[in-house]
Write an enzyme that holds these catalytic residues in place. Structure first.
Site, PDB file in Angstrom:
ATOM      1  N   ARG A  56       1.441  -1.198   0.147  1.00 49.71           N
ATOM      2  CA  ARG A  56       0.049   0.456   0.012  1.00 49.71           C
ATOM      3  C   ARG A  56       0.817   1.728   0.001  1.00 49.71           C
ATOM      4  O   ARG A  56       0.118   2.157  -0.386  1.00 49.71           O
ATOM      5  CB  ARG A  56      -1.434   0.349   1.122  1.00 49.71           C
ATOM      6  CG  ARG A  56      -1.662   1.124   1.082  1.00 49.71           C
ATOM      7  CD  ARG A  56      -3.109   1.042   2.112  1.00 49.71           C
ATOM      8  NE  ARG A  56      -2.783   0.678   3.558  1.00 49.71           N
ATOM      9  CZ  ARG A  56      -2.210   0.864   4.177  1.00 49.71           C
ATOM     10  NH1 ARG A  56      -1.481   2.205   4.080  1.00 49.71           N
ATOM     11  NH2 ARG A  56      -1.943   0.085   5.291  1.00 49.71           N
ATOM     12  N   ASP A 182      -5.986  18.150 -15.538  1.00 50.75           N
ATOM     13  CA  ASP A 182      -6.517  16.931 -16.107  1.00 50.75           C
ATOM     14  C   ASP A 182      -6.505  16.999 -17.464  1.00 50.75           C
ATOM     15  O   ASP A 182      -7.044  16.980 -17.999  1.00 50.75           O
ATOM     16  CB  ASP A 182      -8.070  16.493 -15.348  1.00 50.75           C
ATOM     17  CG  ASP A 182      -8.114  15.285 -15.580  1.00 50.75           C
ATOM     18  OD1 ASP A 182      -8.097  14.109 -16.747  1.00 50.75           O
ATOM     19  OD2 ASP A 182      -9.499  14.482 -15.299  1.00 50.75           O
ATOM     20  N   LYS A 207      -7.688   5.234 -19.593  1.00 51.37           N
ATOM     21  CA  LYS A 207      -7.825   6.058 -21.572  1.00 51.37           C
ATOM     22  C   LYS A 207      -6.943   5.599 -21.812  1.00 51.37           C
ATOM     23  O   LYS A 207      -6.651   4.291 -22.115  1.00 51.37           O
ATOM     24  CB  LYS A 207      -8.331   7.163 -20.108  1.00 51.37           C
ATOM     25  CG  LYS A 207      -9.488   7.614 -19.915  1.00 51.37           C
ATOM     26  CD  LYS A 207     -10.961   6.509 -20.074  1.00 51.37           C
ATOM     27  CE  LYS A 207     -11.677   6.499 -18.999  1.00 51.37           C
ATOM     28  NZ  LYS A 207     -12.021   7.902 -18.258  1.00 51.37           N
TER      29      LYS A 207
HETATM   30  C1  LIG Z   1     -12.296   9.150 -17.214  1.00 47.96           C
HETATM   31  C2  LIG Z   1     -11.820  10.122 -16.763  1.00 47.96           C
HETATM   32  C3  LIG Z   1     -12.317  10.516 -15.257  1.00 47.96           C
HETATM   33  C4  LIG Z   1     -12.128   9.204 -14.388  1.00 47.96           C
HETATM   34  O1  LIG Z   1     -10.496   8.440 -14.376  1.00 47.96           O
HETATM   35  P1  LIG Z   1     -11.318   6.949 -14.095  1.00 47.96           P
HETATM   36  O2  LIG Z   1      -9.694   5.825 -14.549  1.00 47.96           O
HETATM   37  O3  LIG Z   1     -12.492   6.367 -14.851  1.00 47.96           O
HETATM   38  O4  LIG Z   1     -11.694   6.831 -12.737  1.00 47.96           O
HETATM   39  C5  LIG Z   1     -11.275  11.649 -14.604  1.00 47.96           C
HETATM   40  N1  LIG Z   1     -11.080  12.637 -16.048  1.00 47.96           N
HETATM   41  C6  LIG Z   1     -10.833  12.326 -16.801  1.00 47.96           C
HETATM   42  C7  LIG Z   1     -11.047  13.609 -17.845  1.00 47.96           C
HETATM   43  C8  LIG Z   1     -11.974  11.557 -17.081  1.00 47.96           C
HETATM   44  O5  LIG Z   1     -12.049  11.143 -19.019  1.00 47.96           O
END
Ligand SMILES: *Cc1c(COP(=O)(O)O)cnc(C)c1O
Length: 395
Positions: A56, A182, A207
């Site tokens: 962890r 992000d 993604k």
């Molecule tokens: C999918 C996504 C998230 C969240 O990610 P997860 O891995 O699904 O928790 C955050 N920001 C953006 C822009 C995303 O496309």
């Protein structure tokens, strides 16, 4: 190794000795790591000796992924890999704020990020304001003395608006507010956020970076070392640690990330042009297009890497949308992005279902609005699938 003829369980040494080394990264599922002595363990906890203790707190497969993304992003310290992208968002929003603080978010953030801003932070005493990140004056007007950070995405989902990152980073520097980017949609291949003034960079590794829809992971890194350490400690304390196997898969996926990204975004551009020429298509949104509202900004920020997402709108109601999804043979109708295969999503029934039809109309998301995450198919074959599907829906 201790052998026991009665068959009771004794752990062998983990790996037989080998003078040569494996080419692929070994998977290390071990939760615990044995140190030789209390002195050695003490030195590890003090940071005088590098060594893992309990997974962890960190493990080799997570560090391999972190370092790979660090290199792409130009992160100054080793970033933190988390069990999902939302864990990375949570680490920033929950780990760096306290009651009384104020946070600004882009008004078209990823749905769950938006939810955390509007539901969870206020419950914990953190006030939030959602603003158009393309309008620096509006963001400036929202800043208060207690504003801690601004969270934005470079390209918004699903309308693909482009944030004024340069304006925001100048504003953040001037006011001492942290700029958090992000970078999931744009990826470090399209946009290096630290180079453009971001203080913290977040990814949903799930993604495009991992790229095969079989791993859920996140990443976060801060320019400032103390902030970076706080993020790591918070993720360890709250148990946001990723599984070694997921990290191992993500590393494998990332080996082909650059090739996949280049191919997908070039096909996306081809598809956008193709869609714009089809009967029944009302509008096409892709940042390289001259009719895109943020075209010039996209050109300046993204340097020709406009991302693999294309949105478009057809005339018609839910029936037409159903017909399009059914008619898109070989493509998955699924609310995700960044897979090796092209996926189609329908905001009105998924990410934006909670909004009223009027509010969706205001955002330009009718029943005929679709978002496409372009994958690795042969471009002409992909265009043909869309021609057939749109004909089925509108013809
Ligand atoms: C999918 C996504 C998230 C969240 O990610 P997860 O891995 O699904 O928790 C955050 N920001 C953006 C822009 C995303 O496309």
């Amino acid at each position: 190794m201790i052998s026991n003829s009665k068959g009771s369980i004794m752990r062998p040494d983990p790996l037989p000795d080998s003078a040569s080394r494996p080419v692929a990264t070994p998977l290390s599922p071990s939760v615990v790591y044995a140190s030789d002595t209390p002195d050695m363990l003490d030195a590890q906890y003090e940071g005088d000796l590098h060594g893992y203790t309990y997974s962890r707190e960190g493990h080799p497969n997570a560090d391999v992924v972190a370092q790979a993304i660090d290199r792409m992003e130009g992160a100054p310290h080793m970033g933190v890999v988390t069990s999902s992208g939302m864990a990375a968002v949570s680490a920033v929003l929950l780990g760096l704020t306290q009651a009384g603080d104020h946070v600004i978010g882009g008004n078209q953030l990823y749905g769950r990020s938006l939810r955390m801003m509007t539901e969870d932070l206020p419950r914990l005493g953190v006030q939030t304001t959602m603003v158009d990140p393309g309008d620096v004056d509006a963001v400036r007007a929202a800043i208060r003395p207690e504003t801690k950070l601004i969270l934005v995405e470079v390209v918004s989902n699903p309308t693909l608006r482009v944030a004024d990152i340069l304006g925001l980073s100048a504003l953040a520097r001037e006011t001492g507010v942290l700029l958090v980017v992000d970078n999931t949609f744009t990826t470090p291949r399209g946009f290096r956020a630290f180079d453009h003034g971001a203080d913290i960079v977040i990814h949903s590794v799930t993604k495009l970076l991992a790229g095969h829809s079989d791993v859920m992971l996140g990443y976060v890194a801060a320019r400032d070392e103390a902030l970076n350490d706080r993020l790591r400690v918070f993720t360890v304390t709250t148990g946001m640690t990723p599984s070694p196997f997921d990290c191992w898969l993500a590393e494998r996926g990332m080996l082909s990330f650059a090739l996949r990204f280049d191919r997908a975004q070039s096909t996306a551009e081809t598809l956008a042009t193709h869609l714009a020429g089809l009967e029944g298509v009302k509008r096409v949104i892709y940042p390289s297009r001259h009719d895109h509202p943020d075209h010039l900004r996209a050109q300046a920020l993204l340097k020709g890497q406009y991302c693999n997402m294309v949105s478009f709108e057809i005339n018609g109601s839910r029936e037409a949308a159903n017909a399009l999804a059914r008619g898109a043979e070989g493509l998955s109708f699924a609310p995700t992005l960044g897979d090796v295969g092209t996926t189609i999503s329908h905001p009105a029934s998924s990410s934006h279902r909670a909004l009223t039809p009027e509010k969706r109309a205001e955002l330009g998301m009718s029943e005929g609005f679709f978002r496409v995450s372009v994958g690795l198919e042969e471009p002409q074959a992909l265009c043909d699938v869309f021609t057939a599907a749109i004909q089925a829906a509108t013809g």
